[in-house]
Design a protein around this motif. Structure first.
Motif, PDB file in Angstrom:
ATOM      1  N   LYS A  97       9.128   7.244  -2.975  1.00 17.28           N
ATOM      2  CA  LYS A  97       7.791   6.777  -2.684  1.00 17.28           C
ATOM      3  C   LYS A  97       7.890   5.740  -1.567  1.00 17.28           C
ATOM      4  O   LYS A  97       8.779   4.910  -1.562  1.00 17.28           O
ATOM      5  N   SER A  98       6.952   5.830  -0.617  1.00 18.94           N
ATOM      6  CA  SER A  98       6.935   4.887   0.503  1.00 18.94           C
ATOM      7  C   SER A  98       5.846   3.853   0.306  1.00 18.94           C
ATOM      8  O   SER A  98       4.754   4.166  -0.178  1.00 18.94           O
ATOM      9  N   TYR A  99       6.163   2.625   0.697  1.00 21.13           N
ATOM     10  CA  TYR A  99       5.213   1.527   0.621  1.00 21.13           C
ATOM     11  C   TYR A  99       5.181   0.804   1.954  1.00 21.13           C
ATOM     12  O   TYR A  99       6.219   0.628   2.591  1.00 21.13           O
ATOM     13  N   GLU A 100       3.990   0.373   2.355  1.00 16.64           N
ATOM     14  CA  GLU A 100       3.846  -0.467   3.537  1.00 16.64           C
ATOM     15  C   GLU A 100       3.538  -1.881   3.064  1.00 16.64           C
ATOM     16  O   GLU A 100       2.714  -2.083   2.174  1.00 16.64           O
ATOM     17  N   VAL A 101       4.203  -2.855   3.676  1.00 20.55           N
ATOM     18  CA  VAL A 101       3.979  -4.258   3.326  1.00 20.55           C
ATOM     19  C   VAL A 101       2.713  -4.726   4.056  1.00 20.55           C
ATOM     20  O   VAL A 101       2.661  -4.724   5.284  1.00 20.55           O
TER      21      VAL A 101
ATOM     22  N   GLU B 175       7.543  -0.425   6.620  1.00 20.93           N
ATOM     23  CA  GLU B 175       7.415   0.584   5.582  1.00 20.93           C
ATOM     24  C   GLU B 175       8.785   0.782   4.962  1.00 20.93           C
ATOM     25  O   GLU B 175       9.787   0.880   5.670  1.00 20.93           O
ATOM     26  N   ARG B 176       8.823   0.807   3.646  1.00 25.69           N
ATOM     27  CA  ARG B 176      10.085   0.995   2.935  1.00 25.69           C
ATOM     28  C   ARG B 176       9.925   2.125   1.934  1.00 25.69           C
ATOM     29  O   ARG B 176       8.885   2.264   1.297  1.00 25.69           O
ATOM     30  N   THR B 177      10.972   2.918   1.801  1.00 29.84           N
ATOM     31  CA  THR B 177      10.990   4.016   0.840  1.00 29.84           C
ATOM     32  C   THR B 177      11.915   3.625  -0.297  1.00 29.84           C
ATOM     33  O   THR B 177      13.013   3.134  -0.067  1.00 29.84           O
ATOM     34  N   VAL B 178      11.434   3.846  -1.501  1.00 28.15           N
ATOM     35  CA  VAL B 178      12.236   3.520  -2.680  1.00 28.15           C
ATOM     36  C   VAL B 178      12.389   4.778  -3.526  1.00 28.15           C
ATOM     37  O   VAL B 178      11.470   5.578  -3.631  1.00 28.15           O
ATOM     38  N   ARG B 179      13.571   4.945  -4.083  1.00 25.27           N
ATOM     39  CA  ARG B 179      13.851   6.094  -4.945  1.00 25.27           C
ATOM     40  C   ARG B 179      13.535   5.692  -6.377  1.00 25.27           C
ATOM     41  O   ARG B 179      14.174   4.807  -6.935  1.00 25.27           O
ATOM     42  N   LEU B 180      12.529   6.327  -6.943  1.00 30.34           N
ATOM     43  CA  LEU B 180      12.091   6.056  -8.313  1.00 30.34           C
ATOM     44  C   LEU B 180      12.403   7.266  -9.180  1.00 30.34           C
ATOM     45  O   LEU B 180      12.652   8.353  -8.654  1.00 30.34           O
TER      46      LEU B 180
ATOM     47  N   ALA C  67       0.870  -1.181   0.000  1.00 33.45           N
ATOM     48  CA  ALA C  67       0.000   0.000   0.000  1.00 33.45           C
ATOM     49  C   ALA C  67       0.904   1.227   0.000  1.00 33.45           C
ATOM     50  O   ALA C  67       1.865   1.289   0.771  1.00 33.45           O
ATOM     51  N   ASP C  68       0.595   2.201  -0.863  1.00 35.99           N
ATOM     52  CA  ASP C  68       1.396   3.426  -0.881  1.00 35.99           C
ATOM     53  C   ASP C  68       0.772   4.473   0.051  1.00 35.99           C
ATOM     54  O   ASP C  68      -0.167   4.171   0.794  1.00 35.99           O
ATOM     55  N   GLU C  69       1.304   5.702  -0.008  1.00 36.09           N
ATOM     56  CA  GLU C  69       0.841   6.758   0.905  1.00 36.09           C
ATOM     57  C   GLU C  69      -0.646   7.071   0.744  1.00 36.09           C
ATOM     58  O   GLU C  69      -1.304   7.489   1.679  1.00 36.09           O
ATOM     59  N   GLU C  70      -1.199   6.877  -0.458  1.00 37.34           N
ATOM     60  CA  GLU C  70      -2.621   7.140  -0.710  1.00 37.34           C
ATOM     61  C   GLU C  70      -3.466   5.898  -0.477  1.00 37.34           C
ATOM     62  O   GLU C  70      -4.628   5.856  -0.864  1.00 37.34           O
ATOM     63  N   ASP C  71      -2.883   4.861   0.094  1.00 39.21           N
ATOM     64  CA  ASP C  71      -3.526   3.573   0.354  1.00 39.21           C
ATOM     65  C   ASP C  71      -3.945   2.857  -0.931  1.00 39.21           C
ATOM     66  O   ASP C  71      -4.864   2.052  -0.934  1.00 39.21           O
ATOM     67  N   LEU C  72      -3.252   3.171  -2.033  1.00 37.52           N
ATOM     68  CA  LEU C  72      -3.463   2.424  -3.278  1.00 37.52           C
ATOM     69  C   LEU C  72      -2.705   1.111  -3.142  1.00 37.52           C
ATOM     70  O   LEU C  72      -1.531   1.095  -2.790  1.00 37.52           O
ATOM     71  N   ARG C  73      -3.390   0.027  -3.418  1.00 35.79           N
ATOM     72  CA  ARG C  73      -2.794  -1.303  -3.239  1.00 35.79           C
ATOM     73  C   ARG C  73      -2.315  -1.863  -4.568  1.00 35.79           C
ATOM     74  O   ARG C  73      -2.932  -1.641  -5.605  1.00 35.79           O
TER      75      ARG C  73
ATOM     76  N   PRO D 117      14.996  -1.599  -8.298  1.00 33.20           N
ATOM     77  CA  PRO D 117      15.074  -0.785  -7.078  1.00 33.20           C
ATOM     78  C   PRO D 117      13.979  -1.113  -6.054  1.00 33.20           C
ATOM     79  O   PRO D 117      14.268  -1.203  -4.857  1.00 33.20           O
ATOM     80  N   LEU D 118      12.747  -1.299  -6.496  1.00 33.40           N
ATOM     81  CA  LEU D 118      11.659  -1.605  -5.568  1.00 33.40           C
ATOM     82  C   LEU D 118      11.895  -2.950  -4.883  1.00 33.40           C
ATOM     83  O   LEU D 118      11.740  -3.078  -3.665  1.00 33.40           O
TER      84      LEU D 118
END
Length: 162
Positions: free
Chosen positions: A150-154, A140-145, A98-104, A127-128
């Motif tokens: 962008k941050s993602y929660e597992v 939560e992990r942040t990836v440089r795109l 899930a990203d910051e906007e809770d898009l899965r 990278p992701l």
């Protein structure tokens, strides 16, 4: 492709590479060689479109066969179902993020040679994938795109059953 560096791949990914190799070697190439021979027998090769196109296509097939042979030789098949630590993200894991906007989104980490982003399969050196390896549910992990960080929660981690 570095010398001596294994190319991790799933059994399914390896089977697809082998099937492509077999199709090119056993079917496509022999048909093309036959067409080139026929075209060569028709005389002047300098203006013979079938001959010129056939030779070009044959070089492409031979390059692809060489590439596939190298990849299969360096391949190290990894069975995702045999992963010991099933609570952490490793090769072969299917992950719900899930990203910051809770898009899965759901992704599976596979070998670089079998990656297909449109099908949700990302190469393990992307990278992701590198940012996610070792993470657990809730991390939560942040990836440089290219578009920025962008941050993602597992949300979930799954592995195929043995």
């Amino acid at each position: 492709m570095s010398q001596g560096q294994p190319r991790f791949i799933t059994a399914d990914g390896f089977a697809k590479l082998r099937a492509e190799y077999e199709e090119l070697f056993s079917n496509e190439r022999p048909k093309l060689v036959e067409t080139i021979s026929w075209a060569a027998a028709n005389g002047d090769r300098s203006e013979n479109g079938d001959y010129i196109y056939g030779r070009k296509k044959l070089r492409e097939i031979d390059r692809r066969l060489g590439f596939l042979a190298k990849v299969m030789k360096a391949a190290k098949i990894v069975d995702p179902a045999a992963q010991g630590s099933r609570d952490q993200i490793r090769f072969g894991a299917t992950i719900e993020l899930a990203d910051e906007e809770d898009l899965r989104r759901t992704l599976t980490i596979v070998g670089d040679d079998e990656a297909d982003a449109s099908a949700g399969r990302i190469g393990w050196s992307a990278p992701l994938a590198r940012a996610l390896v070792g993470a657990r549910v809730g991390d939560e992990r942040t990836v440089r795109l290219p578009a920025g960080e962008k941050s993602y929660e597992v949300m979930a981690i799954h592995y195929p059953e043995a």
